[in-house]
Every structure is written in structure tokens, then in C-alpha cells.
Design a protein around this motif. Structure first.
Motif, PDB file in Angstrom:
ATOM      1  N   ASN A   2      -6.063  16.948  -4.803  1.00 33.20           N
ATOM      2  CA  ASN A   2      -6.718  17.778  -3.946  1.00 33.20           C
ATOM      3  C   ASN A   2      -7.155  17.757  -3.117  1.00 33.20           C
ATOM      4  N   GLN A   3      -7.400  16.554  -2.648  1.00 37.17           N
ATOM      5  CA  GLN A   3      -8.495  16.128  -1.654  1.00 37.17           C
ATOM      6  C   GLN A   3      -7.734  15.679  -1.100  1.00 37.17           C
ATOM      7  N   LEU A   4      -6.285  15.204  -0.814  1.00 37.32           N
ATOM      8  CA  LEU A   4      -5.193  15.117   0.404  1.00 37.32           C
ATOM      9  C   LEU A   4      -5.195  16.641   0.925  1.00 37.32           C
ATOM     10  N   GLU A   5      -4.867  16.662   0.502  1.00 41.17           N
ATOM     11  CA  GLU A   5      -4.034  18.475   0.602  1.00 41.17           C
ATOM     12  C   GLU A   5      -4.739  19.287   2.098  1.00 41.17           C
ATOM     13  N   ALA A   6      -6.370  18.863   0.973  1.00 41.42           N
ATOM     14  CA  ALA A   6      -7.494  19.559   1.786  1.00 41.42           C
ATOM     15  C   ALA A   6      -7.809  18.489   3.187  1.00 41.42           C
ATOM     16  N   ALA A   7      -7.474  17.920   3.153  1.00 42.48           N
ATOM     17  CA  ALA A   7      -7.897  16.838   4.349  1.00 42.48           C
ATOM     18  C   ALA A   7      -6.841  17.456   4.842  1.00 42.48           C
ATOM     19  N   ARG A   8      -5.829  17.659   4.828  1.00 43.44           N
ATOM     20  CA  ARG A   8      -4.596  18.127   5.418  1.00 43.44           C
ATOM     21  C   ARG A   8      -4.431  19.186   6.305  1.00 43.44           C
ATOM     22  N   ASP A   9      -5.632  20.105   5.180  1.00 40.56           N
ATOM     23  CA  ASP A   9      -5.646  21.211   5.184  1.00 40.56           C
ATOM     24  C   ASP A   9      -6.562  21.831   6.198  1.00 40.56           C
ATOM     25  N   LEU A  10      -7.213  21.480   6.598  1.00 44.23           N
ATOM     26  CA  LEU A  10      -8.220  20.425   7.475  1.00 44.23           C
ATOM     27  C   LEU A  10      -8.180  20.088   8.992  1.00 44.23           C
ATOM     28  N   GLY A  11      -6.250  19.582   8.796  1.00 42.77           N
ATOM     29  CA  GLY A  11      -5.573  19.513  10.067  1.00 42.77           C
ATOM     30  C   GLY A  11      -5.189  17.894  10.919  1.00 42.77           C
ATOM     31  N   ALA A  12      -5.888  17.507   9.696  1.00 43.67           N
ATOM     32  CA  ALA A  12      -6.471  15.573   9.721  1.00 43.67           C
ATOM     33  C   ALA A  12      -4.870  15.732   9.518  1.00 43.67           C
ATOM     34  N   PRO A  13      -4.615  14.113  10.989  1.00 48.69           N
ATOM     35  CA  PRO A  13      -3.541  13.736  10.914  1.00 48.69           C
ATOM     36  C   PRO A  13      -2.461  12.367   9.569  1.00 48.69           C
ATOM     37  N   TYR A  23       0.735  -1.515  -0.278  1.00 50.90           N
ATOM     38  CA  TYR A  23       0.591  -0.049   0.055  1.00 50.90           C
ATOM     39  C   TYR A  23       0.842   1.620  -0.219  1.00 50.90           C
ATOM     40  N   PRO A  24       1.674   1.333   0.536  1.00 57.67           N
ATOM     41  CA  PRO A  24       2.523   3.190   0.773  1.00 57.67           C
ATOM     42  C   PRO A  24       3.237   2.690  -0.658  1.00 57.67           C
ATOM     43  N   ILE A  25       4.017   1.308  -1.301  1.00 61.90           N
ATOM     44  CA  ILE A  25       4.920   1.612  -2.251  1.00 61.90           C
ATOM     45  C   ILE A  25       3.411   2.219  -3.064  1.00 61.90           C
ATOM     46  N   ALA A  26       1.960   1.830  -3.295  1.00 62.38           N
ATOM     47  CA  ALA A  26       1.426   2.583  -3.956  1.00 62.38           C
ATOM     48  C   ALA A  26       0.805   3.547  -4.620  1.00 62.38           C
ATOM     49  N   PHE A  27       1.294   3.914  -2.401  1.00 61.80           N
ATOM     50  CA  PHE A  27       0.743   5.098  -2.985  1.00 61.80           C
ATOM     51  C   PHE A  27       1.578   6.001  -2.717  1.00 61.80           C
ATOM     52  N   ALA A  28       2.622   6.505  -2.842  1.00 64.65           N
ATOM     53  CA  ALA A  28       4.305   6.768  -2.809  1.00 64.65           C
ATOM     54  C   ALA A  28       4.601   7.099  -4.493  1.00 64.65           C
ATOM     55  N   VAL A  29       3.924   5.765  -5.378  1.00 67.64           N
ATOM     56  CA  VAL A  29       4.122   6.312  -6.398  1.00 67.64           C
ATOM     57  C   VAL A  29       2.760   7.288  -7.291  1.00 67.64           C
ATOM     58  N   ALA A  30       1.657   7.281  -7.324  1.00 74.36           N
ATOM     59  CA  ALA A  30       0.536   7.346  -7.235  1.00 74.36           C
ATOM     60  C   ALA A  30       0.757   8.878  -6.911  1.00 74.36           C
ATOM     61  N   GLN A  31       0.918   8.989  -5.415  1.00 71.71           N
ATOM     62  CA  GLN A  31       0.954  10.361  -5.287  1.00 71.71           C
ATOM     63  C   GLN A  31       1.090  11.398  -5.264  1.00 71.71           C
ATOM     64  N   VAL A  32       2.416  10.824  -4.139  1.00 74.29           N
ATOM     65  CA  VAL A  32       3.914  11.889  -4.172  1.00 74.29           C
ATOM     66  C   VAL A  32       4.706  11.858  -4.929  1.00 74.29           C
ATOM     67  N   ILE A  49      -6.031  10.460   7.196  1.00 72.63           N
ATOM     68  CA  ILE A  49      -5.988  10.789   5.454  1.00 72.63           C
ATOM     69  C   ILE A  49      -5.768   9.863   5.005  1.00 72.63           C
ATOM     70  N   HIS A  50      -5.045   8.904   5.208  1.00 69.12           N
ATOM     71  CA  HIS A  50      -5.485   7.840   4.883  1.00 69.12           C
ATOM     72  C   HIS A  50      -6.170   6.439   4.751  1.00 69.12           C
ATOM     73  N   TRP A  51      -6.373   6.896   6.490  1.00 66.62           N
ATOM     74  CA  TRP A  51      -7.543   5.977   6.793  1.00 66.62           C
ATOM     75  C   TRP A  51      -9.278   6.069   6.113  1.00 66.62           C
ATOM     76  N   ARG A  52      -9.855   8.017   6.122  1.00 64.01           N
ATOM     77  CA  ARG A  52     -10.807   8.080   5.320  1.00 64.01           C
ATOM     78  C   ARG A  52     -10.649   8.976   4.158  1.00 64.01           C
ATOM     79  N   VAL A  53      -9.798   9.246   3.658  1.00 61.94           N
ATOM     80  CA  VAL A  53      -9.901   9.814   2.000  1.00 61.94           C
ATOM     81  C   VAL A  53      -8.752   8.453   0.829  1.00 61.94           C
ATOM     82  N   ALA A  54      -7.351   8.432   1.423  1.00 60.29           N
ATOM     83  CA  ALA A  54      -6.909   7.421   0.726  1.00 60.29           C
ATOM     84  C   ALA A  54      -7.162   5.804   0.051  1.00 60.29           C
TER      85      ALA A  54
END
Lengths: 363, 344, 282
Positions: free
Chosen positions: B238-249, B138-147, B253-258
């Protein structure tokens, strides 16, 4: 140079998808060689009618006749029609000339003859020099012309156009209107043009059918449609209208007097309403004027709300309770700029139209 | 069907229908049904038949005995009788040699204790491989896709594709070299003094079922990365950034969005990984060099090509298929995805 | 309004700090993961060049290319490669038409049965490979067809056709349907529409699907091993060699696989980059 257009008759045609009626039973005759528009909001059934004429849909009931021949069971590839799609549907992998010549290829014309004929049409639509390009490398207007040339290459008796100008910007759209009209005149082919843009329909067409919710509300020449709409929907869908509501109080000599919250108003009784009927009075903004001494049949007072400058003319909006009244002034130098507060506006009874109360077009 | 005929005409539509039917019937449905049918019968040697034969042999002996005991008896008549009985015996014996097809569930119910143990262990290991692959990937897929930046992502993708494109056997073989008695791992342990290869003091990694497990994670891990990557790639950053901007740790962010967004990919990845590991023949075969039978697929293979007992083999294969089907439905239920989301 | 703007910067500070930590952890993890992915391949590659008779990197006996020479003279492996190519070509010939037919029916047919048909047609992808091999073997036995290259090809095509179909469906779903309608409207027969509009549109996908089908066929082991009978392909031959003493010849095959994959991937990336640049230039 191209076969003359044929007439198209819809005889009791309807189209039902499951439990949704897309087109109610319709009779319509489109004359040979005319520029005919079908105008209506999206979802009114106009595209369904077009697809039934072109053969992509078989009507649920009724017959489609082209040049007197019943088209039942005849597929789109064997009808004397050509369709210009909304997105043009140019073949992206074929150069311009092959696109134009495709219909001839389908008819087994030899390659040299195809090419020769395609070049004639490319000249007609002023695309010489572009024939080896791919559609993706052309501008919007050029692609438009390729689509027209491709449709004309099969020498159709009827050319069907499904809002082909909607993707273009305003300037180009206005230019292409003139070009389409010109090609129609040159070729004599019957044009059936589908659009939701009333301005487009009014400028190009000989006659227009206005559709709403699967029903043809009125078929007439452009002038009649504008000056003498048959229903509240047509009255408000084509051009701007001021609307006053009320009940018929009096009828005489083809005129009716309506009593309502805006006072008593007199207008032409087009649909011979009887006393007591719920009615609407329609007046075009350009037929309204501010009263400066002149005597007019109808007078309404309202407060000036705002002024929109459109350039050659000015729109003045006035408020009277919930009703908004729009007055169109020719811009002869800062027209209407000093108007403020309550004003009296009037219009002639001959410029007002009384129709039975009904559904208005939504903006 | 009308839409097809209108566009492609009768001939082409007919061809499409014919080919699809041949595929569905001739290559998918009927072969599976034949396999199931095969698993549902055994050739039974009738005990009644052999009893009857024994009785007839007795009759012959009796007749012979009688003929000897009583010399005045009509010998040709007795001989005639005996030869008739012998004919009968020959017929019955022929029947006994072509045993009867008897429909039964015994191929399923008579699975031996050892085979059952292997079966259960295979399923448990396959499930563990799946869970571990999910956690690792999961972290690998996330890193390649998003980061990653687009260039870095292309480079990372290449890094994922190269091992993915190399044959499964060779991928596993590389691990065999690492875990071998005198392999890389034991040599490295020698450097720190744990093992002594010269004295044959090594850790026998290959003899533990864990070796198969490790190689299997390695072999099928990428079947988990790609489906998850495909879904996470469509997640708007943007969804991830919005979640972080709203103060989510980060974890939230992973549990609720990704993760909710990646659900279809996770389901597909789990199904593919489980199916491949539960049904893998290559990995256990190479890691055990074909010597031991740690995996259910090897048991099935032996039923076919060593015990020559196709009916039991078919029953085992069908059992494995059932487990995989149940797993698919389980995943669809857990992740609430439809068939259309799977296999895209 | 003013207070809100003033207090706003507090959030970004926290955000970047936590974001950066997560980023560092992720990067370290990525490095570990790729080491895990590539280290075994490196071990395998190095051993191919080791003069030691047993595949090893720790018992180093000096560089050599003799295993490459030995591979070139290995008749069973070369025959296996040829068999693999035969099976692979057969798989292309069978699975591309099947995949196309299935994709046309599933994307063009509006029926409540399409869901079920879709499920059946993708089921081979979700079925363990050994089961496809077994069912094919049992099925063809009724027609007295024993295991061999033909059965291996049929068993592989069963699921490779599903992969092809999914690729064609993805492409067809992106097709502008009005192109086919426009061609029909211009008088084209359905065959001409298919030849001039549909097939040219699908052509790149057909090519890709054929390449992928071929690669999947060459690589396949689990299905093939059950259907191959007494014959062998490159991969089943490699598989059977693990039973008897290991040899660095197998590592050489691995090296060739790795090299071909890297070359193919590089070409792919270069072509894609060129395509991107050409598109940007336009």
C-alpha cells in the motif's frame, strides 16, 4: 474431591523494577475458599501481584504467605498455586488430555493413572470426546475449559486467573463467568481473579480489591464497593457516577453539605470531611430521578442533551455548563422519550456520597 | 542469568554457558588471537652470533699456528684450550640453528610491491563486484518481493534457490567453460567471424583479470538478492501505491520509499558480497586454474603451503580481516544500521 | 467536494500507464537475469553428456553416459564424498548444540553484555572463510593437531554454528514464553520443561538447521582448503582437479548437484503447498 483452598497473605509486599515502582507496599489477606478479584486499569500492578503470588517474581520487600507458609525462595513449580494465563498457554503440540495431565506427568504419576485422572477433569469441564484433539482444533470456550482442567489437575489450593476471559466474545464470556463461579463453588479452591472489567469482577467475586497506580485503594465485598466506595477513583472505576464538585459548607449527623457551581448538595459524609475541604459528590445514575412533584433532598436543573436506548433501560444525558449528568431509567415503554429542554432532577441525600476531591478513573 | 536459571534450572543453564563460552573462547576469539600473535613475530638469525662464532674459529687457527710456530710450547695445554673453544662453538652453532622469536611488525611492513599491488587490486575488484551486484540485484529482489503474484513469487524464488544451492566451484566452472579458449563465447564469435579457433585465433578471456571478475559477480550475486528480498518483502504494498497515487514517478517511489525500507538488507547484501569476493579462494583458483596469482587469497595460500611462511601468511590474513571489518563499519555508517540489523 | 471527485480519474490514468511501462521493463529484465543465471548451468549440464574428452558443448561428439561410469569408478572422488559426509555429520554434532546454547543465552539473558556477545557470536559469518580456516589451523598447531578432517570440521563449525544460532533465535523470539511458565507453574522441573515444551517447539527448526548445516559443510571450499591438510573432501578434490587437465567427470558431479537440488526444491514446494492447503482446510 479436591483439597480445600488456602488463604493468601501479602505482608508488606512491594515490587520495584529499576526506578519504576510497580506495586507499592501492600497488605492484603485473601481468605481460604473465596472468589477474590483484583480489579484495576491496565498497568495498575495487578498482574505483578499475581506473578508474585505464583512465584514468577520475588517481591522487592515483604512476604507472601500461602496457608501460613512463607513462599520466599520457592519457585512457581513448588507452590500450591496454579495459574491460568491470559492467553491460556495451552501446549500446542500436546492433545487435550496430555495438556490436562501435564502437571501429573511432572509429579511422576504413571501414564494410566494420568490418563484416568485427566478424563475425570475433562468430564468436569464437559469436554468428553475432545481429549485427543490438539488445542488448535478447539473453539475459544473449549480451550478455556482445557486451561481450567489443566490447572485443577494439580489440585492447587489457590487458582490464579489472569484475565482468561478477555479474548472471548460477550455471550461466551457471560456463560464462562457462570461456569467459573460454579467450578469455584464445587471445588472450594481459593480463586484469585485478575481483571480490568468491573462487570466481570462484580458478577463473580465474593470480595474485590481495586488497584490504581500500584496501590490497593479499597478491599470490600461487591455490595459495599458499589454503594460505599472509599475514594473518587473507586467510585468512578466501579460502575457509572455523576460527579459534582464543591467545598464542604456544613457537617452534621454523618452528612455534609457541599456548595459548588451546581448549588448546595447534601450527601453522606463517609470520610468525615471538615468544613472548607475540597469535596466531590457522587451519585449513581439509577438513583437519580426526574422531579414530578416528589420532594427530594437535592435538586439540580439541566438541559436534556441526548437519549441512548440500551434495551431494558434508557440512559438520558443532560448538560449543565461543562458537567454531564446521566440518568438511568427503567424502560417501561419508551421511557424518557418525550423529555426535552430544561428539567429538574433530584436525588436523596442517602444516595449521595461525599468524598475528598481526588483522581477520577479515566474512561 | 536469573531468568535463564528460573526457566531451565542450574544444570541446563550451566551447560548453555559452558558451550557458549567454549565456542566464543575456543573457536572464535583465541584462534584469531593466535593468528594475530603469529603475524607479529619472525625467527631471527642473530648476526652477532655468527660473528662470535667466526671470531672463535679465528682463535683456533691462531692457536694452531702458534703451536706449529713454537715447538717448545705445552702441546696438551693448547689442545685442551682448542677443544674448549670447539665446545663453545658447537653450543653457539646450536643456538644459531634454533633462531630466536623476535616480535616485530615487519610481516606487515615488508609486504613486497607485487603483493601490495595484488592486495589493492583485490580490494578494488571486490568493491566493484559489490556495486555491480547491488545494481543488478535490487530490481530482481524488488520484482520477486513486490510485483509478482504469490504463485509467481514462489516460482521465482525456486529459480533463485536452485543456482544458489549448487556448489560455488561448479557455478564458477560453468563460466570457465564459457570463457575458455575454445569455449562457448569464442565459438559464438567464430560464427560472426571475429575468431578462428582452428588457427588458434581466439580472444584469451581467461588471461584477463576480468574473467575472475565476471565469475565472481555470478558466484556471489545471490548473496545480494536474498537479504534485499527479505527486507523488501516486509514493505507494505500500500505504501508504494499511496506514493504512486500521490503522483510520484517510479524512480522517486524507489528512492523515497522502497530503498529506505530495504536499507538493512542492502547493507547486509553489500557486506556479504564484499566479504565473500575479497576472501574468495575458489573463484580465482578455478578461473586461472591455479596458475596465476591474481587474487590476494591465493597469495595468502601460497605463503602457507608453498613458501611455508606462516607468519607472513597470518599477517596477510589479518590485513584482509581488518579490511572486511572496516567495510562492515563503513556500511553500518552509510546505511545507519546496527549490528542487530546485520546478520539476521 | 464535487470538483475533487470529478478531477480524481486523471491520476489513475497516469498511474497505470507509467506503472505498466515499469512493469514491462522489469519483466524483460527478469527474463534476462534468469537466462544469465541458468545458461551457464545448462552449458555445464550438456557437456556432461558430450563424448568429447574435454568439457565442451561446441565440440559435439555425440551423446554419452561414459563420464557417469567413469565417476562411479573414481576412487579419490568417492573417498572425498565419504570424507565430506563425515565432516558434515561432525559439523551437525558440534554446531547444533553450540547454536542452541548461544540462542538460549541471547534470547533469555537481559544484560548490556548481550549486544557484545551477539556481535562476537555472529562475527564468524562476516569473516572471510579463508581466515577461519587459517586461524583454526594456527590454533590447533599448538596442540600438535595437523590439518585434516577434524580441523576442517572445527573450522566449518565455527561459522555454521552462527547460522544455526540465528535460526534458533528467530524461532525462540516467536515462542510464547507463557508456555514455559505454564509448565513450570504446573510443577514441572526445568528439565521436563525443556524436554516437553522447549525442544518440541524447536524440533522443526533443529531439523532444518541440521540439514542446512550439513549442506553448508558439504559445499564449503574456502575454509576447508586451508584446514584440510593432506586429506581431501569432495569439494577440495574438485578444486584441485582444475590444476590438471579438465575432464567432463566434473560436469557429471555438477549435473548430480543440479538434479539433487531440483528434486529437493520440488519436494520442499510440494510439502509447503500441502501444508498450506491443510491449514486452509482447517
Amino acid at each position: 474431591m479436591i483439597a480445600k483452598g488456602k488463604n493468601v497473605v501479602l505482608d508488606g509486599v512491594s515490587m520495584v523494577f529499576g526506578d519504576f515502582t510497580a506495586v507499592q507496599e501492600t497488605d492484603l489477606e485473601i481468605r481460604a475458599g473465596e472468589f477474590f478479584s483484583i480489579l484495576g486499569p491496565s498497568g495498575c500492578g495487578k498482574t505483578t501481584i499475581l506473578r508474585m503470588i505464583s512465584g514468577f517474581l520475588e517481591p522487592t520487600t515483604g512476604r507472601v504467605l500461602i496457608g501460613g507458609d512463607d513462599m520466599a525462595g520457592i519457585g512457581p513449580n513448588r507452590r500450591p498455586t496454579a495459574l491460568i494465563f491470559q492467553n491460556l498457554a495451552l501446549f500446542p503440540l500436546m492433545p487435550v488430555w496430555e495438556n490436562v495431565a501435564f502437571g501429573l506427568e511432572a509429579r511422576g504419576v504413571s501414564k494410566s493413572k494420568r490418563r484416568e485422572r485427566a478424563m475425570e477433569l475433562i468430564d468436569l469441564v464437559a469436554l468428553r470426546g475432545q481429549e485427543e484433539k490438539l488445542p488448535g482444533d478447539l473453539s475459544g470456550g473449549q480451550r478455556q475449559r482445557v486451561a481450567i482442567a489443566r490447572a485443577l489437575a494439580v489440585e492447587p489450593a489457590v487458582l490464579l486467573l489472569d484475565e482468561p476471559l478477555s479474548a472471548l466474545d460477550l455471550k461466551l464470556r457471560q456463560h464462562m463467568r457462570a461456569e467459573l463461579k460454579d467450578i469455584q463453588r464445587k471445588t472450594g479452591v481459593t480463586f484469585i481473579y485478575i481483571t480490568h472489567d468491573q462487570g466481570e469482577a462484580l458478577t463473580m467475586s465474593d470480595r474485590i480489591a481495586v488497584m490504581n497506580q500500584g496501590r490497593v485503594e479499597q478491599v470490600d465485598t461487591t455490595d459495599v464497593l458499589y454503594d460505599d466506595p472509599a475514594t473518587p477513583f473507586v467510585a468512578t472505576f466501579v460502575g457509572e457516577q455523576n460527579v459534582f464538585r464543591g467545598k464542604v459548607a456544613e457537617v452534621a449527623d454523618g452528612f455534609a453539605v457541599i456548595e459548588g457551581p451546581d448549588g448546595s448538595l447534601r450527601g453522606r459524609n463517609r470520610s468525615s470531611l471538615a468544613r472548607g475541604a475540597e469535596a466531590m459528590v457522587f451519585v449513581r445514575p439509577e438513583r437519580m430521578q426526574f422531579l414530578n412533584g416528589a420532594a427530594l433532598d437535592n435538586v439540580v436543573s439541566a438541559n436534556v442533551d441526548r437519549r441512548d436506548l440500551e434495551g431494558p433501560f434508557v440512559n438520558l444525558f443532560l448538560k449543565r455548563d461543562d458537567n454531564e449528568i446521566m440518568v438511568h431509567l427503567t424502560n417501561s415503554g419508551a421511557a424518557g422519550r418525550d423529555l426535552e429542554g430544561e428539567q429538574r432532577i433530584g436525588f436523596a441525600a442517602t444516595d449521595a456520597l461525599v468524598l475528598p476531591a481526588g483522581e477520577l478513573a479515566r474512561d | 542469568m536469573n531468568a535463564l536459571v528460573r526457566t531451565y534450572g542450574r544444570t541446563l543453564t550451566g551447560l548453555f554457558v559452558f558451550l557458549t563460552t567454549a565456542w566464543v573462547i575456543g573457536m572464535i576469539v583465541i584462534p584469531q588471537l593466535f593468528m594475530v600473535e603469529r603475524s607479529l613475530w619472525v625467527r631471527q638469525e642473530s648476526t652477532q652470533l655468527s660473528l662470535q662464532i667466526d671470531r672463535l674459529y679465528n682463535d683456533i687457527s691462531l692457536l694452531r699456528f702458534d703451536a706449529q710456530a713454537a715447538p717448545d710450547i705445552d702441546k696438551p695445554a693448547v689442545e685442551n684450550k682448542i677443544s674448549k673453544i670447539e665446545e663453545q662453538i658447537a653450543e653457539l652453532e646450536a643456538q644459531e640453528k634454533t633462531p630466536q622469536k623476535v616480535y616485530t611488525l615487519s610481516n606487515y611492513t615488508r609486504m613486497s610491491g607485487l603483493h601490495f599491488k595484488i592486495f589493492v587490486r583485490t580490494i578494488i575488484y571486490a568493491a566493484m563486484v559489490t556495486v555491480l551486484a547491488l545494481i543488478v540485484c535490487y530490481p530482481i529482489a524488488f520484482a520477486v518481493a513486490q510485483v509478482a503474484t504469490p504463485q509467481a513469487a514462489a516460482f521465482l524464488m525456486l529459480g533463485l534457490i536452485v543456482p544458489y544451492a549448487i556448489n560455488e566451484l561448479l557455478r564458477v566452472y560453468a563460466w570457465l567453460m564459457i570463457l575458455d579458449y575454445q569455449g562457448v563465447l569464442n565459438t559464438m564469435l567464430q560464427w560472426v567471424g571475429v575468431t578462428n579457433l582452428a588457427k588458434h585465433e581466439w580472444i584469451p578471456f581467461l588471461e584477463s583479470p576480468g574473467a575472475v571478475f565476471v565469475a565472481m559477480v555470478y558466484a556471489y550475486i545471490l548473496f545480494m538478492v536474498f537479504p534485499i528480498y527479505n527486507t523488501l518483502e516486509t514493505l507494505d504494498r500500500n505504501q508504494l501505491e499511496a506514493a504512486r497515487d500521490l503522483g510520484a514517478p517510479t524512480w522517486r517511489i524507489h528512492w523515497r520509499v522502497a530503498i529506505p525500507h530495504a536499507k538493512p538488507g542492502i547493507a547486509v547484501g553489500c557486506i556479504m558480497t564484499f566479504m565473500l569476493s575479497a576472501g574468495s579462494y575458489a573463484v580465482p583458483q578455478i578461473m586461472t586454474r591455479g596458475t596465476s596469482g591474481d587474487w590476494f587469497s591465493q597469495t595468502i595460500y601460497r605463503q602457507f603451503f608453498e613458501s611455508n611462511n606462516w607468519n607472513v601468511g597470518a599477517a596477510y590474513a589479518f590485513t584482509l580481516l581488518i579490511v572486511c571489518i572496516v567495510f562492515i563499519f563503513l556500511m553500518m555508517l552509510v546505511f545507519r544500521v546496527g549490528v542487530r540489523d546485520i546478520a539476521r | 467536494m464535487t470538483t475533487a471527485t470529478l478531477s480524481a480519474p486523471a491520476t489513475p490514468v497516469r498511474k497505470t500507464r507509467e506503472g505498466r511501462w515499469a512493469g514491462v521493463v522489469l519483466n524483460v529484465y527478469l527474463v534476462i537475469f534468469f537466462v544469465y543465471l541458468f545458461a551457464p548451468l545448462l552449458v555445464m549440464t550438456l557437456a556432461a553428456f558430450n563424448a568429447y574428452d574435454y568439457p565442451s558443448v561446441t565440440q559435439w561428439r555425440g551423446w554419452t553416459l561414459k563420464w557417469f561410469v567413469e565417476l562411479a569408478g573414481d576412487q579419490r572422488i568417492l573417498q572425498g564424498l565419504w570424507n565430506s559426509i563425515l565432516v558434515g555429520v561432525g559439523v551437525i554434532v558440534v554446531s547444533i548444540p553450540l547454536g542452541l546454547a548461544g540462542a538460549f543465552i541471547l534470547t533469555r539473558l537481559q544484560s548490556r553484555w548481550t549486544g557484545l556477545l551477539y556481535g562476537v557470536l555472529v562475527s564468524p559469518i562476516l569473516t572471510p572463510g579463508i581466515i577461519l580456516g587459517i586461524s583454526t589451523l594456527i590454533f590447533w598447531r599448538n596442540f600438535e593437531v595437523p590439518g585434516g578432517l577434524f580441523l576442517a570440521m572445527m573450522a566449518q563449525a565455527t561459522f555454521i554454528a552462527s547460522y544455526s544460532m540465528l535460526m534458533f533465535m528467530a524461532r525462540l523470539q516467536r515462542q510464547d514464553r507463557s508456555l514455559e511458565e505454564a509448565a513450570l507453574d504446573l510443577g514441572a522441573s526445568s528439565v521436563l520443561v525443556f524436554r516437553r515444551v522447549t525442544i518440541p517447539f524447536l524440533a522443526p527448526t533443529i531439523f532444518t538447521a541440521a540439514v542446512i548445516a550439513f549442506l553448508q559443510s558439504i559445499e564449503n571450499y574456502n575454509t576447508t582448503v586451508f584446514a584440510i591438510g593432506g586429506n581431501w573432501t569432495l569439494v577440495t578434490e574438485i578444486g584441485s582437479r582444475f590444476r590438471f587437465g579438465l575432464s567432463p567427470v566434473i560436469n557429471v558431479i555438477g549435473v548430480i548437484f543440479v538434479a539433487l537440488t531440483i528434486i529437493a526444491a520440488t519436494i520442499y514446494v510440494i510439502l509447503k503447498e500441502r501444508d498450506r492447503k491443510a491449514r486452509a482446510a482447517r
